[in-house]
Scaffold this motif. Structure first.
Motif, PDB file in Angstrom:
ATOM      1  N   GLN A  57       0.822  -1.212   0.000  1.00 39.43           N
ATOM      2  CA  GLN A  57       0.000   0.000   0.000  1.00 39.43           C
ATOM      3  C   GLN A  57       0.853   1.257   0.000  1.00 39.43           C
ATOM      4  OE1 GLN A  57      -2.328  -0.822   3.511  1.00 39.43           O
ATOM      5  NE2 GLN A  57      -4.005  -1.770   2.355  1.00 39.43           N
ATOM      6  N   GLU A  58       2.078   1.160   0.490  1.00 45.26           N
ATOM      7  CA  GLU A  58       2.983   2.300   0.485  1.00 45.26           C
ATOM      8  C   GLU A  58       3.508   2.608  -0.914  1.00 45.26           C
ATOM      9  OE1 GLU A  58       4.103   4.488   2.694  1.00 45.26           O
ATOM     10  OE2 GLU A  58       2.860   3.732   4.333  1.00 45.26           O
ATOM     11  N   VAL A  59       3.643   1.584  -1.752  1.00 47.68           N
ATOM     12  CA  VAL A  59       4.287   1.782  -3.065  1.00 47.68           C
ATOM     13  C   VAL A  59       3.290   1.740  -4.216  1.00 47.68           C
ATOM     14  CG1 VAL A  59       6.424   0.789  -2.199  1.00 47.68           C
ATOM     15  CG2 VAL A  59       4.761  -0.697  -3.339  1.00 47.68           C
ATOM     16  N   SER A  60       2.011   1.530  -3.903  1.00 45.00           N
ATOM     17  CA  SER A  60       1.012   1.452  -4.955  1.00 45.00           C
ATOM     18  C   SER A  60      -0.273   2.095  -4.465  1.00 45.00           C
ATOM     19  CB  SER A  60       0.756  -0.012  -5.335  1.00 45.00           C
ATOM     20  OG  SER A  60      -0.313  -0.130  -6.239  1.00 45.00           O
ATOM     21  N   PRO A  61      -0.954   2.935  -5.282  1.00 48.42           N
ATOM     22  CA  PRO A  61      -2.174   3.608  -4.843  1.00 48.42           C
ATOM     23  C   PRO A  61      -3.402   2.690  -4.880  1.00 48.42           C
ATOM     24  CG  PRO A  61      -1.690   4.224  -7.097  1.00 48.42           C
ATOM     25  CD  PRO A  61      -0.561   3.352  -6.654  1.00 48.42           C
ATOM     26  N   VAL A  62      -3.221   1.476  -4.336  1.00 51.70           N
ATOM     27  CA  VAL A  62      -4.345   0.549  -4.263  1.00 51.70           C
ATOM     28  C   VAL A  62      -5.332   1.059  -3.214  1.00 51.70           C
ATOM     29  CG1 VAL A  62      -3.138  -0.915  -2.600  1.00 51.70           C
ATOM     30  CG2 VAL A  62      -4.970  -1.879  -3.995  1.00 51.70           C
ATOM     31  N   ARG A  63      -6.598   0.953  -3.492  1.00 56.14           N
ATOM     32  CA  ARG A  63      -7.580   1.509  -2.564  1.00 56.14           C
ATOM     33  C   ARG A  63      -7.580   0.714  -1.254  1.00 56.14           C
ATOM     34  NH1 ARG A  63     -12.818  -0.800  -2.216  1.00 56.14           N
ATOM     35  NH2 ARG A  63     -13.114  -2.649  -3.528  1.00 56.14           N
ATOM     36  N   ARG A  64      -7.898   1.384  -0.166  1.00 54.66           N
ATOM     37  CA  ARG A  64      -7.898   0.745   1.146  1.00 54.66           C
ATOM     38  C   ARG A  64      -9.288   0.625   1.749  1.00 54.66           C
ATOM     39  NH1 ARG A  64      -2.427   3.242   4.023  1.00 54.66           N
ATOM     40  NH2 ARG A  64      -1.209   3.494   2.104  1.00 54.66           N
ATOM     41  N   CYS A  65     -10.276   1.213   1.105  1.00 51.20           N
ATOM     42  CA  CYS A  65     -11.641   1.083   1.633  1.00 51.20           C
ATOM     43  C   CYS A  65     -12.138  -0.332   1.373  1.00 51.20           C
ATOM     44  CB  CYS A  65     -12.560   2.110   0.974  1.00 51.20           C
ATOM     45  SG  CYS A  65     -12.533   2.061  -0.833  1.00 51.20           S
ATOM     46  N   THR A  66     -13.043  -0.807   2.205  1.00 46.56           N
ATOM     47  CA  THR A  66     -13.482  -2.190   2.134  1.00 46.56           C
ATOM     48  C   THR A  66     -14.753  -2.446   1.329  1.00 46.56           C
ATOM     49  OG1 THR A  66     -14.609  -1.914   4.260  1.00 46.56           O
ATOM     50  CG2 THR A  66     -12.348  -2.762   4.300  1.00 46.56           C
ATOM     51  N   PRO A  67     -15.654  -1.439   1.072  1.00 44.12           N
ATOM     52  CA  PRO A  67     -16.875  -1.754   0.316  1.00 44.12           C
ATOM     53  C   PRO A  67     -16.540  -2.230  -1.096  1.00 44.12           C
ATOM     54  CG  PRO A  67     -17.092   0.367   1.411  1.00 44.12           C
ATOM     55  CD  PRO A  67     -15.647  -0.033   1.530  1.00 44.12           C
ATOM     56  N   ARG A  68     -17.393  -3.083  -1.627  1.00 48.47           N
ATOM     57  CA  ARG A  68     -17.234  -3.565  -3.005  1.00 48.47           C
ATOM     58  C   ARG A  68     -17.738  -2.474  -3.950  1.00 48.47           C
ATOM     59  NH1 ARG A  68     -16.356  -8.735  -4.756  1.00 48.47           N
ATOM     60  NH2 ARG A  68     -16.860  -9.163  -6.950  1.00 48.47           N
ATOM     61  N   LEU A  69     -16.874  -1.955  -4.804  1.00 52.58           N
ATOM     62  CA  LEU A  69     -17.226  -0.825  -5.655  1.00 52.58           C
ATOM     63  C   LEU A  69     -17.779  -1.299  -6.996  1.00 52.58           C
ATOM     64  CD1 LEU A  69     -14.190   1.578  -5.117  1.00 52.58           C
ATOM     65  CD2 LEU A  69     -16.340   1.471  -3.854  1.00 52.58           C
ATOM     66  N   PRO A  70     -18.851  -0.671  -7.445  1.00 55.88           N
ATOM     67  CA  PRO A  70     -19.384  -0.993  -8.777  1.00 55.88           C
ATOM     68  C   PRO A  70     -18.550  -0.315  -9.851  1.00 55.88           C
ATOM     69  CG  PRO A  70     -20.690   0.727  -7.781  1.00 55.88           C
ATOM     70  CD  PRO A  70     -19.681   0.325  -6.743  1.00 55.88           C
ATOM     71  N   VAL A  71     -18.697  -0.791 -11.095  1.00 59.51           N
ATOM     72  CA  VAL A  71     -17.978  -0.169 -12.206  1.00 59.51           C
ATOM     73  C   VAL A  71     -18.421   1.284 -12.383  1.00 59.51           C
ATOM     74  CG1 VAL A  71     -17.553  -0.262 -14.692  1.00 59.51           C
ATOM     75  CG2 VAL A  71     -17.697  -2.389 -13.367  1.00 59.51           C
ATOM     76  N   THR A  72     -19.720   1.546 -12.239  1.00 61.04           N
ATOM     77  CA  THR A  72     -20.250   2.910 -12.314  1.00 61.04           C
ATOM     78  C   THR A  72     -20.464   3.412 -10.886  1.00 61.04           C
ATOM     79  OG1 THR A  72     -21.379   2.391 -14.380  1.00 61.04           O
ATOM     80  CG2 THR A  72     -22.118   4.345 -13.168  1.00 61.04           C
ATOM     81  N   PRO A  73     -19.908   4.585 -10.559  1.00 65.89           N
ATOM     82  CA  PRO A  73     -20.028   5.086  -9.184  1.00 65.89           C
ATOM     83  C   PRO A  73     -21.483   5.219  -8.743  1.00 65.89           C
ATOM     84  CG  PRO A  73     -18.426   6.361 -10.417  1.00 65.89           C
ATOM     85  CD  PRO A  73     -19.113   5.500 -11.408  1.00 65.89           C
ATOM     86  N   ARG A  74     -21.701   4.979  -7.472  1.00 62.47           N
ATOM     87  CA  ARG A  74     -23.024   5.151  -6.904  1.00 62.47           C
ATOM     88  C   ARG A  74     -23.347   6.637  -6.784  1.00 62.47           C
ATOM     89  NH1 ARG A  74     -20.770   1.070  -3.539  1.00 62.47           N
ATOM     90  NH2 ARG A  74     -21.800  -0.970  -3.821  1.00 62.47           N
ATOM     91  N   PRO A  75     -24.589   6.998  -6.977  1.00 62.77           N
ATOM     92  CA  PRO A  75     -24.979   8.405  -6.778  1.00 62.77           C
ATOM     93  C   PRO A  75     -24.713   8.850  -5.342  1.00 62.77           C
ATOM     94  CG  PRO A  75     -26.694   7.196  -7.954  1.00 62.77           C
ATOM     95  CD  PRO A  75     -25.722   6.169  -7.468  1.00 62.77           C
ATOM     96  N   GLY A  76     -24.180  10.010  -5.204  1.00 63.01           N
ATOM     97  CA  GLY A  76     -23.945  10.552  -3.874  1.00 63.01           C
ATOM     98  C   GLY A  76     -22.677  10.070  -3.217  1.00 63.01           C
TER      99      GLY A  76
END
Length: 601
Positions: A383-402
């Motif tokens: 995580q220090e050498v790569s901007p991999v996300r650290r949040c745990t929710p499963r993200l959809p391909v299209t962002p959720r509204p809001g």
């Protein structure tokens, strides 16, 4: 020798037979010969020696007289006595003590002539390890003079087994019986007809009588064989030393031993290259573990499982511990729960520490690690050498509204795919260093972490630099282990051989990281038929669904260590998705960072 098959019992478990086997897997009970029990003390040749000298140390004093008696089975085989010309005047106080004057030794031969003759008499002049046991009262004194003399003459000191009657007396003679352990006192206690008078041969004769008396005392404590003498002076409780007889009758072969309790329940399982020698060691002062001492006091029997090879013995030990769960073994009881580090399977994957990796994905995961902390440290390194996300929710391909970005996005530590800051292609490109590292291609990650450590150290932020160093250590050790295990875990069958110490071939068959069988082809025997018989009768190992699913990682580690040792030859390797090789630019070429070496791997 017939092949040895592992895991052929129902459920892949090893049968726990009570019968001592001639070779693992033969199933034939054998009667052990006397040579497997040890050398009884009445067959041992003892050379009891005493020296008279001009002073108390070999660097400042010289030998003036050598006396020795050779005995075996209570019978005197010969005596040796000579004065020695020390080349210096004998001090008056030494003359008063010994009666030896300077005029008496003027015509005597020098030590350069006497010492070779003594070594020949004692049976110590032949090449190799001598079978003679050298005995002396306060042996360190006499042996130091003899060794110093051999060094000055450029002779090889034969390094015989030495028994000190003073040390042995301290173990078997109480203060109520004798006020001290001087030679004269002990000679009187054991009713020796010889009175010590500080002349070499007389004192050696008295020491012979003391030796026999002490050995009679030591016999009920389990000192009955030559092997027992090496630890006869150890401060071991008598009740424990008496149990050394549990090793009598055990074969001198590789294998597994099980200490049994009064109800024949297994208390402890161990492995050995020589079963009898290893079990005997438990009853010496070398064994200092409190829990093991407690176990030895309970044990009433030792059950051996002889094996054809050391590797087989090591694997059998692991499997027996996992199956029986002995109360005095402290090894991992849940090896299948070792953590791995991998990317989640989703549109915007994140790093995750998991307990199971599908077999097909073993090339995209690091581990298994020994602890959760080690896996987490490696994850933080990536995580220090790569901007991999650290949040745990499963993200959809299209962002959720809001949706709103997290603090890391505001700090440019994340591309914010949660709000459309990156699409799947951009995100995949950004986290490429992390994915490469999970494939054990850690060059970019190592360079970046080294840069961070140097920057922090330059700013004198040493605690933060140490944290980064420990993360780098965890990452490298995890990558090295993954790189080492993958080819074997993915391979349906590997057959390898190495020269056996007997002159034949030790053959190993591995399937998906599990030891499926071993065999030994004897000296002069064609190994190919043995290999074919081994392949035909070895354990069938179906392709596992998970990495390390065919065997615990500890077993695969043992197998890999054996495969990569010098002298091993590959006989057969089936096609596999991961080639059986060590990458030239792999993780193993990177040096581990200096400092605290935590066990991260």
């Amino acid at each position: 020798m017939a092949p040895t098959l592992l895991g052929t019992a129902p459920g892949g478990r090893l049968p726990l037979d009570d019968v001592t086997r001639a070779a693992a897997g033969t199933g034939r009970p054998v009667q052990l010969g006397l040579e497997e029990i040890g050398t009884p003390l009445h067959e041992v040749t003892f050379v009891v020696v005493d020296l008279e000298t001009t002073g108390g140390g070999p660097t400042s004093s010289e030998i003036t007289e050598i006396g020795a008696v050779k005995v075996r089975g209570g019978e005197v085989l010969g005596e040796f006595q000579t004065l020695v010309n020390p080349g210096v005047a004998i001090p008056p106080q030494i003359t008063v003590l010994t009666g030896i004057t300077t005029s008496m030794v003027v015509a005597a031969p020098p030590v350069s002539e006497v010492l070779p003759a003594f070594l020949e008499f004692a049976g110590l002049a032949v090449a190799g390890r001598p079978e003679t046991v050298l005995v002396a009262h306060n042996a360190s004194f006499d042996v130091s003079f003899l060794r110093h003399a051999t060094d000055r003459m450029d002779l090889r000191w034969p390094s015989p087994q030495v028994l000190d009657t003073v040390a042995l007396a301290r173990r078997v003679v109480t203060r109520d019986e004798a006020p001290n352990h001087r030679l004269g006192t002990l000679a009187s206690l054991f009713r020796s007809p010889v009175t010590p008078d500080h002349r070499a041969l007389t004192d050696a004769r008295a020491t012979v009588d003391v030796l026999h008396g002490l050995l009679d005392r030591a016999a009920p404590l389990g000192v009955t064989h030559l092997e027992d003498l090496r630890t006869a002076t150890d401060p071991v409780p008598p009740r424990r030393r008496r149990k050394a007889t549990l090793a009598d009758g055990l074969p001198e072969t590789p294998g597994v031993y099980q200490f049994l309790g009064p109800n024949r329940d297994v208390l402890y399982v161990g492995t050995a290259t020589n079963l009898r020698r290893r079990v005997r060691q438990y009853f010496t002062a070398g064994e200092k573990r409190r829990r093991i001492g407690e176990m030895l006091d309970i044990a009433v029997e030792v059950r051996p499982v002889p094996c054809a090879t050391v590797l087989e013995a090591q694997v059998r030990e692991l499997r027996l511990i996992a199956e029986i769960d002995p109360p005095y073994n402290r090894r991992s009881r849940r090896p299948q729960r070792r953590p791995w580090l991998r990317l989640t399977d989703e549109a915007f994957p994140r790093l995750s520490v998991v307990r199971r990796v599908p077999a097909d994905d073993v090339g995209e995961a690091l581990g298994p690690f020994t602890t959760q902390r080690a896996a987490t440290a490696a994850m933080e390194a990536l995580q220090e050498v790569s901007p991999v996300r650290r949040c745990t929710p499963r993200l959809p391909v299209t962002p959720r509204p809001g949706a709103s970005p997290c603090a890391l996005a505001e700090l440019d530590r994340c591309g914010a795919p949660c709000v459309g800051g990156q699409d799947t292609d951009d995100y995949a490109t950004a986290i490429a260093p992390a994915r490469q590292a999970l494939r054990a291609q850690v060059d970019r990650a190592v360079a970046a972490l080294h840069g961070k450590i140097a920057q922090l150290a330059g700013q004198e932020r040493f605690e933060e630099a140490a944290t980064q160093r420990d993360r780098l250590l965890a990452l490298l050790q995890g990558a090295r282990r993954a790189e080492r295990l993958r080819p074997v875990l993915a391979n349906p069958e590997i057959v390898a051989a190495r020269r056996h110490e007997s002159g034949g071939w030790e053959i190993v068959l591995v399937r998906f990281g599990r030891l499926a069988g071993t065999a030994v082809a004897g000296r002069g025997q064609d190994p190919l038929p043995v290999i074919e018989a081994l392949r035909a009768g070895a354990e069938v190992v179906p392709p596992p669904e998970a990495a390390c699913g065919a065997a615990p990682v500890e077993e695969t580690d043992l197998v890999v260590t054996w495969l990569f040792q010098p002298g091993v030859r590959l006989v057969r390797v089936e096609d596999a998705p991961v080639p059986l090789a060590c990458p030239v630019r792999g993780a193993a070429r990177h040096n581990l960072p200096a400092g605290r070496r935590r066990d991260h791997g």
